[in-house]
Scaffold this motif. Structure first.
Motif, PDB file in Angstrom:
ATOM      1  N   ALA A  25      30.113  40.257  34.500  1.00  0.00           N
ATOM      2  CA  ALA A  25      30.391  41.117  35.665  1.00  0.00           C
ATOM      3  C   ALA A  25      30.322  40.345  36.976  1.00  0.00           C
ATOM      4  O   ALA A  25      31.040  40.661  37.922  1.00  0.00           O
ATOM      5  N   GLU A  26      29.467  39.336  37.039  1.00  0.00           N
ATOM      6  CA  GLU A  26      29.302  38.545  38.262  1.00  0.00           C
ATOM      7  C   GLU A  26      30.243  37.346  38.312  1.00  0.00           C
ATOM      8  O   GLU A  26      30.380  36.715  39.348  1.00  0.00           O
ATOM      9  N   ARG A  30      34.537  40.269  37.793  1.00  0.00           N
ATOM     10  CA  ARG A  30      34.853  40.769  39.141  1.00  0.00           C
ATOM     11  C   ARG A  30      36.306  40.493  39.506  1.00  0.00           C
ATOM     12  O   ARG A  30      36.895  41.195  40.329  1.00  0.00           O
ATOM     13  N   ALA A  33      38.727  43.193  37.270  1.00  0.00           N
ATOM     14  CA  ALA A  33      38.802  44.597  37.699  1.00  0.00           C
ATOM     15  C   ALA A  33      40.105  44.824  38.467  1.00  0.00           C
ATOM     16  O   ALA A  33      40.522  43.973  39.251  1.00  0.00           O
ATOM     17  N   GLY A  36      39.793  44.217  41.771  1.00  0.00           N
ATOM     18  CA  GLY A  36      38.890  43.077  41.851  1.00  0.00           C
ATOM     19  C   GLY A  36      39.200  42.084  42.947  1.00  0.00           C
ATOM     20  O   GLY A  36      40.251  42.096  43.588  1.00  0.00           O
ATOM     21  N   THR A  37      38.251  41.228  43.147  1.00  0.00           N
ATOM     22  CA  THR A  37      38.338  40.136  44.102  1.00  0.00           C
ATOM     23  C   THR A  37      39.296  39.080  43.572  1.00  0.00           C
ATOM     24  O   THR A  37      39.365  38.853  42.365  1.00  0.00           O
ATOM     25  N   SER A  48      38.985  32.430  34.867  1.00  0.00           N
ATOM     26  CA  SER A  48      39.150  33.879  34.693  1.00  0.00           C
ATOM     27  C   SER A  48      40.331  34.184  33.776  1.00  0.00           C
ATOM     28  O   SER A  48      40.303  35.157  33.023  1.00  0.00           O
TER      29      SER A  48
END
Length: 141
Positions: A25-26, A30, A33, A36-37, A48
């Motif tokens: 999640a961190e 993130r 999402a 998301g960022t 990612s």
């Protein structure tokens, strides 16, 4: 306890599959999402995207693919289990740069038709560019 929930999704508190360190999640979660960022560097985007392959998130892979090289659709093989990512080298791709490359080795395993276990690796030098401030995968270097 398994790193995956009963629905097959990676638990948010599980170690991130990219191998960087923080919980999913961190780390890559993130970015995955929908709201998301954006990944801040080419290497973060590569990590990612690897994790997206590992958790089966084709939508994220398409979203972070350069529009000129992106396929219309993407079907991921559910029988491929991605097991390790090693970043070999990076060039550019930093916070203030517009282009970069990330050379990596991704290891995986899969089962053959007879049920035997096969191991493999993908070695690639990937090219990344920024579009409107966000890093995207352009293709192989």
């Amino acid at each position: 306890m398994s790193d995956f929930r009963p629905d097959g999704a990676l638990r948010p508190d599980a170690p991130c599959l990219c191998g960087f360190g923080p919980a999913y999640a961190e780390c890559c979660g993130r970015f995955h999402a929908a709201e998301g960022t954006a990944a801040p560097t080419a290497e973060a985007l590569m990590r990612s995207r690897y994790t997206a392959f590992a958790v089966g998130d084709a939508a994220y892979l398409l979203r972070t693919w350069h529009p000129d090289t992106r396929p219309r659709s993407l079907t991921l093989d559910p029988d491929v289990q991605w097991t390790r990512l090693t970043i070999v080298a990076t060039t550019g791709g930093g916070l203030l740069e517009q282009t970069g490359t990330v050379e990596f080795v991704a290891q995986y395993r899969t089962r053959g038709p007879d049920g035997s276990l096969h191991r493999g690796r993908q070695h690639e030098d990937s090219r990344f560019v920024r579009i409107d401030g966000a890093w995207v995968y352009q293709g192989t270097a």
